[in-house]
Design a protein around this motif. Structure first.
Motif, PDB file in Angstrom:
ATOM      1  N   GLU A  27      10.343   5.202 -21.367  1.00 15.45           N
ATOM      2  CA  GLU A  27      10.554   6.500 -21.819  1.00 15.45           C
ATOM      3  C   GLU A  27       9.332   7.685 -21.235  1.00 15.45           C
ATOM      4  N   ASN A  28       8.300   7.085 -20.841  1.00 13.88           N
ATOM      5  CA  ASN A  28       6.785   7.697 -20.602  1.00 13.88           C
ATOM      6  C   ASN A  28       6.538   7.646 -19.327  1.00 13.88           C
ATOM      7  N   LEU A  29       7.597   7.192 -18.283  1.00 18.23           N
ATOM      8  CA  LEU A  29       7.396   6.981 -16.836  1.00 18.23           C
ATOM      9  C   LEU A  29       7.918   8.176 -16.210  1.00 18.23           C
ATOM     10  N   LEU A  30       6.879   8.728 -15.073  1.00 18.16           N
ATOM     11  CA  LEU A  30       7.200   9.773 -14.133  1.00 18.16           C
ATOM     12  C   LEU A  30       7.161   8.896 -12.977  1.00 18.16           C
ATOM     13  N   VAL A  31       8.137   9.556 -11.811  1.00 17.85           N
ATOM     14  CA  VAL A  31       7.894   8.875 -10.610  1.00 17.85           C
ATOM     15  C   VAL A  31       7.947  10.006  -9.636  1.00 17.85           C
ATOM     16  N   LYS A  60       0.800  -1.358   0.141  1.00 15.39           N
ATOM     17  CA  LYS A  60       0.045  -0.015  -0.005  1.00 15.39           C
ATOM     18  C   LYS A  60       0.876   1.203   0.202  1.00 15.39           C
ATOM     19  N   ARG A  61       2.128   1.174  -0.449  1.00 11.87           N
ATOM     20  CA  ARG A  61       2.851   2.264  -0.573  1.00 11.87           C
ATOM     21  C   ARG A  61       3.188   2.640  -2.026  1.00 11.87           C
ATOM     22  N   TRP A  62       2.919   2.097  -3.069  1.00 13.68           N
ATOM     23  CA  TRP A  62       3.272   2.503  -4.396  1.00 13.68           C
ATOM     24  C   TRP A  62       1.965   2.128  -5.236  1.00 13.68           C
ATOM     25  N   LEU A  63       1.748   2.812  -6.279  1.00 14.69           N
ATOM     26  CA  LEU A  63       0.849   2.496  -7.365  1.00 14.69           C
ATOM     27  C   LEU A  63       1.192   2.846  -8.596  1.00 14.69           C
ATOM     28  N   VAL A  64       0.835   2.694  -9.763  1.00 16.25           N
ATOM     29  CA  VAL A  64       1.153   3.054 -11.010  1.00 16.25           C
ATOM     30  C   VAL A  64      -0.034   3.279 -11.717  1.00 16.25           C
ATOM     31  N   ILE A  65      -0.231   4.671 -12.348  1.00 17.22           N
ATOM     32  CA  ILE A  65      -1.375   4.901 -12.972  1.00 17.22           C
ATOM     33  C   ILE A  65      -0.834   5.080 -14.580  1.00 17.22           C
ATOM     34  N   LYS A  66      -1.924   5.071 -15.440  1.00 17.29           N
ATOM     35  CA  LYS A  66      -1.713   5.536 -16.790  1.00 17.29           C
ATOM     36  C   LYS A  66      -2.560   6.537 -17.130  1.00 17.29           C
ATOM     37  N   VAL A  67      -2.059   7.772 -17.575  1.00 14.80           N
ATOM     38  CA  VAL A  67      -2.645   8.787 -18.106  1.00 14.80           C
ATOM     39  C   VAL A  67      -2.361   8.923 -19.417  1.00 14.80           C
ATOM     40  N   ALA A  68      -3.468   8.646 -20.404  1.00 16.28           N
ATOM     41  CA  ALA A  68      -3.285   8.605 -21.825  1.00 16.28           C
ATOM     42  C   ALA A  68      -2.138   7.765 -22.106  1.00 16.28           C
ATOM     43  N   ASP A  69      -1.092   8.297 -22.851  1.00 17.47           N
ATOM     44  CA  ASP A  69      -0.070   7.175 -23.161  1.00 17.47           C
ATOM     45  C   ASP A  69       1.451   7.281 -22.103  1.00 17.47           C
ATOM     46  N   TYR A  70       0.996   7.921 -21.248  1.00 22.85           N
ATOM     47  CA  TYR A  70       2.141   8.207 -20.057  1.00 22.85           C
ATOM     48  C   TYR A  70       1.992   7.319 -18.692  1.00 22.85           C
TER      49      TYR A  70
END
Length: 156
Positions: free
Chosen positions: A141-145, A98-108
């Protein structure tokens, strides 16, 4: 969804140190600053608590299941999204911790992380990157942390 909306998405991030008592302020800040996607950490919510509709904001929660005697949860990562962008967001993966998650926003892709101060060490970092590598659909290449990493730079 029009390309204009995708190109104009506004993001925010905050460590709220307890969302329950700050719901109204967080909502006003999000709406007043026209934030479309707002990442929150240290929400301190407990299992079953949710804020599904908040002043025009759609919410997706990742809640901590660790309750303490004060009936307050611990940690927690939350994503609030405005109605304007709800259709271009999907949750790719949530961590068991419960400390991390990944979402997709359009192609990112956006990974949101919270590292508690007491466990923000090498093992936790390795676990986080293993979590990211398990998300096979991520285009690196489309990942933001984003997140609260509680980084330690050595002794003060």
């Amino acid at each position: 969804m029009s390309e204009d909306v995708v190109n104009s998405v506004r993001f925010g991030f905050a460590n709220v140190r307890g969302l329950r008592s700050r719901v109204e302020g967080v909502s006003k800040f999000m709406v007043g600053n026209k934030i479309d996607i707002f990442f929150l950490v240290e929400t301190w919510l407990v299992e079953g608590e949710s804020f599904s509709y908040l002043n025009g904001c759609y919410t997706e929660m990742r809640l901590s299941t660790d309750a303490v005697k004060s009936k307050r949860g611990q940690e927690g990562v939350t994503v609030l999204a405005s109605e304007r962008v709800k259709s271009i967001i999907s949750i790719v993966k949530k961590s068991d911790t419960k400390r991390w998650l990944v979402i997709k926003v359009a192609d990112y892709y956006i990974a949101c992380a919270y590292f508690p101060p007491k466990s923000a060490g090498k093992e936790e970092i390795v676990e986080f990157f293993s979590f990211l590598h398990e998300c096979k659909e991520i285009v690196w290449e489309n990942l933001l942390v984003v997140g609260d990493f509680n980084a330690r730079m050595g002794s003060i």
